[in-house]
Write an enzyme that holds these catalytic residues in place. Sequence first.
Site: not given
Length: 567
Positions: A425-426
């Site tokens: 994620y990110e």
Amino acid sequence: MGFSEQVNLSLRLLDASPAWHRVCELAEGLDEDLSRQVVLAAADISENLLLPLNGPADAAGCRIENGRVKVPDAYHAAWAGFAGDGWLGIDAPEDLGGQGLPLALQAACQMLFDRAAIAFGMLGGATRSAVFVLDAHAEEPHRSLWSEKLLTGEWSATICISEPDAGSDLGRVRTKAEQGADGTWRVTGNKCWISYGDHDMTPRIGHMLLARTGDAASGTRGLSLFLVPNTTDDGAPNGVTAERLEEKLGLHGSPTCVMRFEEAEAILIGKLNNGLPQLFAMIERMRILTGCQGAGLALASLDLALAYAAERKQGGAPAEPPVPINRHADVQRQLAEMASRSYCLQAFLLELGAVLDLSAKHPDAAVRAENADLAAFLLPIAKNFGGFTGFDTASRAIQIFGGAGYTREWPVEQYLRDARILTIYEGATGMQALDLLHRRLWKDEGKGLKIFAERMRADIAAAEAAHGGYAAQTESVLSRFLALGVSLTEQQAERAKAEYGADAFLNAAWSAISAWMGLRLITVADDNAQLAAAGRLRIREADIAIGESVARTQIPADCFEAFREEG
């Protein structure tokens, strides 16, 4: 190294950072005593309020009940205590209700929070990060109202970007925002992978959401940024629904929601069709947050492994009582490797926090720009290798524990599960590698890389008198990394060939940073033998790894192209 020992090391590492000393010169009233008080208080709340949540929340998980997401019961009192004590606003502007302290100090605290309860902390991470977007781009009264409510924890926020067919490929976002005759914007669409997209800890949740406006152009240039509350100002539902929760490998105490927006009233933030650049004020903080999450899990895993290896007895002379397993050479090797990676990551994130502070607060525009270029270069590396180190160290801790580590008797198996998402994620690893290659090396013409080399060489020069051999080895790692950057720069015309080497370049960058921070560990070790040994090992490992990375950029493309799907 327990919570208090982690505090001591963070403060020692900050004191060794020239960037941190420049930050302190700019921050009125900030001294060593205040810094210690803040980080010690963070350690106290982490150990006594947050840590007891971690295991039970993982076991209980989250659920949807009567259309709302229910989090573990103990979260409510913990959120009230955590937010009520001001921890959401450590580095937020004072005029919005924050404390205005440096981001580097916040990072030192964040590693403690995430060491204790990473799943719980994810709500605070998104909530505090949203404040910086609102401060920079929202109009009054929304800027002040929402920021103050977020910092007190009365309301909360999410970062709401991904869609089923548009994860990292944001140019394909299809959620739409349309403006009515009365000037009100309304958002319709679906979002997924939204951490704390719904929950019952705050009555109001503001979604920092990217949407396409009207007939705006395709691609990221057609995206605008909106704040979409889950309720209207009078408390009525606002067309925002959590359709389901994802069943995940880890982070069971953090609800990951699939969200539906149906004609939801929205507040335009900043300029039309400029949403993604504006949202980077939040993404930037979310990336260093991810690094801190990895560091927190790595340090927790390391401490458990060190303690277990000192107590667990096995082996030795058959006629003698068994010895603690940390007497065995291979166990010592494993512990040293874990420590070298974890401590260097801790040092790096504190350095990055100070660089980001200077990029935002230094009175000289040229100095701000220089540090902004350096931060842009360092952030993809911090994000990725924070996540990698968290998972790798948890995995190594399980190896130290043996079969016991594979059971739920010990929390290391949870740390492994929780850490696995951090390199995804990110922005997944491949995205960070391409960002480093395309934007930071090619588009920016290596501006951040050059500044990085200058800062690293200044530290090498300062260490030469006392640690000449390791300083020279660190310089060798840096020189080979810079040469690799030159080689890849010359390959811009052969884009595909260079992209095959992007991951190796990302790893080479981490090798250079590891050597830099390894040298810093040596310089601050004083009489701490483990810290000095960790620094020495990290430089030697970086020396080996940089050669491997250079070699990987030279693998012929025909080794990869066969896996390209045709048709």
